[in-house]
Every structure is written in C-alpha cells, then in structure tokens.
Scaffold this motif. Structure first.
Motif, PDB file in Angstrom:
ATOM      1  N   VAL A 117       0.869  -1.170   0.000  1.00 35.79           N
ATOM      2  CA  VAL A 117       0.000   0.000   0.000  1.00 35.79           C
ATOM      3  C   VAL A 117       0.910   1.225   0.000  1.00 35.79           C
ATOM      4  CG1 VAL A 117      -1.766   1.279   1.259  1.00 35.79           C
ATOM      5  CG2 VAL A 117      -1.828  -1.216   1.237  1.00 35.79           C
ATOM      6  N   ARG A 118       0.604   2.154  -0.921  1.00 41.75           N
ATOM      7  CA  ARG A 118       1.386   3.391  -1.051  1.00 41.75           C
ATOM      8  C   ARG A 118       0.498   4.591  -0.771  1.00 41.75           C
ATOM      9  NH1 ARG A 118       6.159   3.357  -3.809  1.00 41.75           N
ATOM     10  NH2 ARG A 118       6.727   1.368  -4.716  1.00 41.75           N
ATOM     11  N   TYR A 119       1.077   5.548  -0.077  1.00 43.17           N
ATOM     12  CA  TYR A 119       0.388   6.815   0.168  1.00 43.17           C
ATOM     13  C   TYR A 119       1.294   7.946  -0.280  1.00 43.17           C
ATOM     14  CZ  TYR A 119      -2.927   4.292   3.078  1.00 43.17           C
ATOM     15  OH  TYR A 119      -3.891   3.431   3.522  1.00 43.17           O
ATOM     16  N   ARG A 120       0.745   8.829  -1.102  1.00 48.36           N
ATOM     17  CA  ARG A 120       1.465  10.022  -1.534  1.00 48.36           C
ATOM     18  C   ARG A 120       1.185  11.112  -0.505  1.00 48.36           C
ATOM     19  NH1 ARG A 120      -0.215  10.665  -6.905  1.00 48.36           N
ATOM     20  NH2 ARG A 120       1.417   9.176  -7.388  1.00 48.36           N
ATOM     21  N   ILE A 121       2.233  11.714  -0.002  1.00 46.82           N
ATOM     22  CA  ILE A 121       2.102  12.754   1.013  1.00 46.82           C
ATOM     23  C   ILE A 121       1.961  14.101   0.313  1.00 46.82           C
ATOM     24  CG2 ILE A 121       3.251  13.874   2.955  1.00 46.82           C
ATOM     25  CD1 ILE A 121       4.529  11.119   3.529  1.00 46.82           C
ATOM     26  N   PRO A 122       0.924  14.850   0.650  1.00 43.59           N
ATOM     27  CA  PRO A 122       0.693  16.113  -0.071  1.00 43.59           C
ATOM     28  C   PRO A 122       1.801  17.135   0.171  1.00 43.59           C
ATOM     29  CG  PRO A 122      -0.882  15.848   1.738  1.00 43.59           C
ATOM     30  CD  PRO A 122      -0.067  14.597   1.681  1.00 43.59           C
ATOM     31  N   GLU A 123       2.032  17.935  -0.842  1.00 38.61           N
ATOM     32  CA  GLU A 123       3.015  19.004  -0.732  1.00 38.61           C
ATOM     33  C   GLU A 123       2.606  19.927   0.410  1.00 38.61           C
ATOM     34  OE1 GLU A 123       4.664  22.661  -3.450  1.00 38.61           O
ATOM     35  OE2 GLU A 123       3.926  20.853  -4.444  1.00 38.61           O
ATOM     36  N   GLY A 124       3.565  20.329   1.196  1.00 40.46           N
ATOM     37  CA  GLY A 124       3.289  21.224   2.311  1.00 40.46           C
ATOM     38  C   GLY A 124       2.972  20.512   3.615  1.00 40.46           C
ATOM     39  N   PRO A 175       6.488  14.112  -4.949  1.00 34.33           N
ATOM     40  CA  PRO A 175       5.833  13.880  -3.661  1.00 34.33           C
ATOM     41  C   PRO A 175       6.493  12.751  -2.874  1.00 34.33           C
ATOM     42  CG  PRO A 175       4.406  13.211  -5.494  1.00 34.33           C
ATOM     43  CD  PRO A 175       5.640  13.796  -6.081  1.00 34.33           C
ATOM     44  N   SER A 176       6.639  12.974  -1.597  1.00 33.33           N
ATOM     45  CA  SER A 176       7.150  11.939  -0.709  1.00 33.33           C
ATOM     46  C   SER A 176       6.075  10.872  -0.540  1.00 33.33           C
ATOM     47  CB  SER A 176       7.535  12.538   0.646  1.00 33.33           C
ATOM     48  OG  SER A 176       8.606  13.439   0.483  1.00 33.33           O
ATOM     49  N   GLU A 177       6.485   9.692  -0.064  1.00 36.27           N
ATOM     50  CA  GLU A 177       5.549   8.581   0.055  1.00 36.27           C
ATOM     51  C   GLU A 177       5.770   7.785   1.325  1.00 36.27           C
ATOM     52  OE1 GLU A 177       4.406   6.929  -4.320  1.00 36.27           O
ATOM     53  OE2 GLU A 177       6.225   6.121  -3.429  1.00 36.27           O
ATOM     54  N   LEU A 178       4.691   7.151   1.757  1.00 37.05           N
ATOM     55  CA  LEU A 178       4.757   6.061   2.732  1.00 37.05           C
ATOM     56  C   LEU A 178       4.456   4.800   1.956  1.00 37.05           C
ATOM     57  CD1 LEU A 178       2.768   7.212   5.884  1.00 37.05           C
ATOM     58  CD2 LEU A 178       5.224   6.921   5.648  1.00 37.05           C
ATOM     59  N   VAL A 179       5.244   3.760   2.162  1.00 32.83           N
ATOM     60  CA  VAL A 179       5.014   2.483   1.508  1.00 32.83           C
ATOM     61  C   VAL A 179       4.998   1.419   2.599  1.00 32.83           C
ATOM     62  CG1 VAL A 179       5.799   0.857  -0.252  1.00 32.83           C
ATOM     63  CG2 VAL A 179       6.243   3.314  -0.543  1.00 32.83           C
ATOM     64  N   ILE A 180       3.912   0.667   2.651  1.00 30.87           N
ATOM     65  CA  ILE A 180       3.755  -0.384   3.658  1.00 30.87           C
ATOM     66  C   ILE A 180       3.714  -1.699   2.904  1.00 30.87           C
ATOM     67  CG2 ILE A 180       2.385  -1.219   5.601  1.00 30.87           C
ATOM     68  CD1 ILE A 180       1.061   1.649   5.576  1.00 30.87           C
ATOM     69  N   ARG A 181       4.635  -2.604   3.234  1.00 30.10           N
ATOM     70  CA  ARG A 181       4.763  -3.869   2.509  1.00 30.10           C
ATOM     71  C   ARG A 181       4.582  -5.045   3.457  1.00 30.10           C
ATOM     72  NH1 ARG A 181       7.156  -2.580  -2.449  1.00 30.10           N
ATOM     73  NH2 ARG A 181       8.257  -0.599  -2.426  1.00 30.10           N
ATOM     74  N   GLY A 182       3.850  -6.045   2.983  1.00 27.11           N
ATOM     75  CA  GLY A 182       3.693  -7.286   3.726  1.00 27.11           C
ATOM     76  C   GLY A 182       2.299  -7.441   4.302  1.00 27.11           C
ATOM     77  N   SER A 183       1.691  -8.584   4.036  1.00 23.31           N
ATOM     78  CA  SER A 183       0.298  -8.796   4.447  1.00 23.31           C
ATOM     79  C   SER A 183       0.121  -8.774   5.961  1.00 23.31           C
ATOM     80  CB  SER A 183      -0.236 -10.105   3.865  1.00 23.31           C
ATOM     81  OG  SER A 183       0.534 -11.202   4.318  1.00 23.31           O
ATOM     82  N   ARG A 184       1.086  -9.294   6.703  1.00 21.61           N
ATOM     83  CA  ARG A 184       0.922  -9.304   8.165  1.00 21.61           C
ATOM     84  C   ARG A 184       0.930  -7.892   8.729  1.00 21.61           C
ATOM     85  NH1 ARG A 184       4.492 -12.719  11.546  1.00 21.61           N
ATOM     86  NH2 ARG A 184       6.186 -11.663  10.482  1.00 21.61           N
ATOM     87  N   LEU A 185       1.835  -7.049   8.261  1.00 22.51           N
ATOM     88  CA  LEU A 185       1.885  -5.665   8.734  1.00 22.51           C
ATOM     89  C   LEU A 185       0.620  -4.916   8.327  1.00 22.51           C
ATOM     90  CD1 LEU A 185       3.345  -3.332  10.128  1.00 22.51           C
ATOM     91  CD2 LEU A 185       4.570  -2.909   7.978  1.00 22.51           C
ATOM     92  N   LEU A 186       0.201  -5.085   7.084  1.00 19.97           N
ATOM     93  CA  LEU A 186      -1.005  -4.404   6.621  1.00 19.97           C
ATOM     94  C   LEU A 186      -2.228  -4.834   7.423  1.00 19.97           C
ATOM     95  CD1 LEU A 186      -0.293  -4.525   2.808  1.00 19.97           C
ATOM     96  CD2 LEU A 186      -0.612  -2.455   4.179  1.00 19.97           C
TER      97      LEU A 186
END
Length: 179
Positions: A34-41, A142-153
């Motif tokens: 799962v990826r999240y784009r962090i908004p500018e600012g 844009p910076s991002e958060l990336v969460i990998r792995g079914s157990r963590l998600l």
C-alpha cells in the motif's frame, strides 16, 4: 534516552545485510503493498495533526511488537545510504515518553522515535522478516509512505488511521527490469 531501544551501527555493519536482502525482495513484488502520496506542504511537525501522528506511531509500534519476536530487532536503514543504519528493539519501552517526545515537534526535544515514520527530509525503511515500513522523502516529487507485507497491513488496518486518510493512496506499480 532510548539507548536500549535504538542501537546505532556503522555504515558497513554486516548485521543489516539480511534486512537489505528482504527489502530488495519485497520491493520486487507488486502485491501486498500500500502506497500513500504525502501532499506538498505536509509537515510531521504541524500541531494540528500531532494527535494523528501519535496515533500512527502507537499503532505501528503495537504492530511491530506483534510481528517481531521478543529479543529480536528490526533493521532501520536509510535507502540513500546518507546515514548509518540502526537496530530498533520494539519490545524495549520508550523511557520518559511525553506527548512532545512522541510527536518530536521541536528539534531540541529528543523524540522517542529516533528516526521518523514519516519522511521529514530523510528516507527511512524499517525492515522485518517479511514486511517493511518505508518513509520515502523525495526532493523532486511527492514523498511517500510504503507499507509492505500482508501481516503488517493486516495489523495496521491503514484505512482506519486518521492521518493516512489525509494522504492519497496510490496504486503500486511494478518496475520493469531490462533483460
């Protein structure tokens, strides 16, 4: 301070080599991401979202404590290799934890999280045996958060986190490799 929870390593410490291999393997896959784009600012030091940041930190810490067996550690690496890696012991309690230390809102307050779960000028990856939390700082995009792995998600349940609702979820894209 959190000397026991956070252990600083040398750049070439062989302890992190297995974690780097896990991270590379996870990054080659396009499922369970799962990826999240962090908004500018956006600033992780904005008082208006401090409660949401603390909620995120607590949820991630709880998940890490469930995923990492007692006595084991997570490798925390800067993917650009600008900073030496760390080992994080999630089962060691943070000492002297105040709202200010959890939030880390002032530079002169030593935050409980020595490196951020949110990108703030540097990128950091927390790498476990089959999961990763990546806070990726981008200068030109844009910076991002990336969460990998079914157990963590599964443990995090990202849609339920108020802070992540502020970010745009983007589809993961597979990187094609030549050859």
């Amino acid at each position: 301070m959190n000397a026991r929870a956070w252990q600083h390593l040398d750049f070439d410490d062989p302890t992190v080599a297995p974690a780097l291999e896990v991270l590379q393997a996870l990054q080659r896959e396009d499922r369970e991401v799962v990826r999240y784009r962090i908004p500018e600012g956006f600033s992780p030091y904005d008082e208006a979202v401090a409660g949401e940041i603390i909620e995120l930190q607590q949820r991630v810490l709880d998940a890490l404590r469930k995923l990492v067996p007692p006595g084991e550690r997570l490798a925390v690496v800067n993917p650009e290799d600008h900073h030496p890696p760390l080992l994080f012991h999630p089962h060691v309690p943070f000492e002297d934890v105040s709202r200010e230390r959890l939030w880390g809102y002032k530079h002169y307050v030593m935050p409980a999280w020595r490196v951020g779960l949110l990108p703030d000028g540097e990128s950091w990856c927390f790498v476990g045996s089959d999961f990763a939390w990546e806070a990726l700082y981008r200068v030109t995009g844009p910076s991002e958060l990336v969460i990998r792995g079914s157990r963590l998600l599964s443990l995090l349940d990202p849609p339920s986190l108020r802070l992540l609702a502020r970010f745009e979820q983007v589809p993961a894209t597979r990187v094609r490799r030549a050859g």
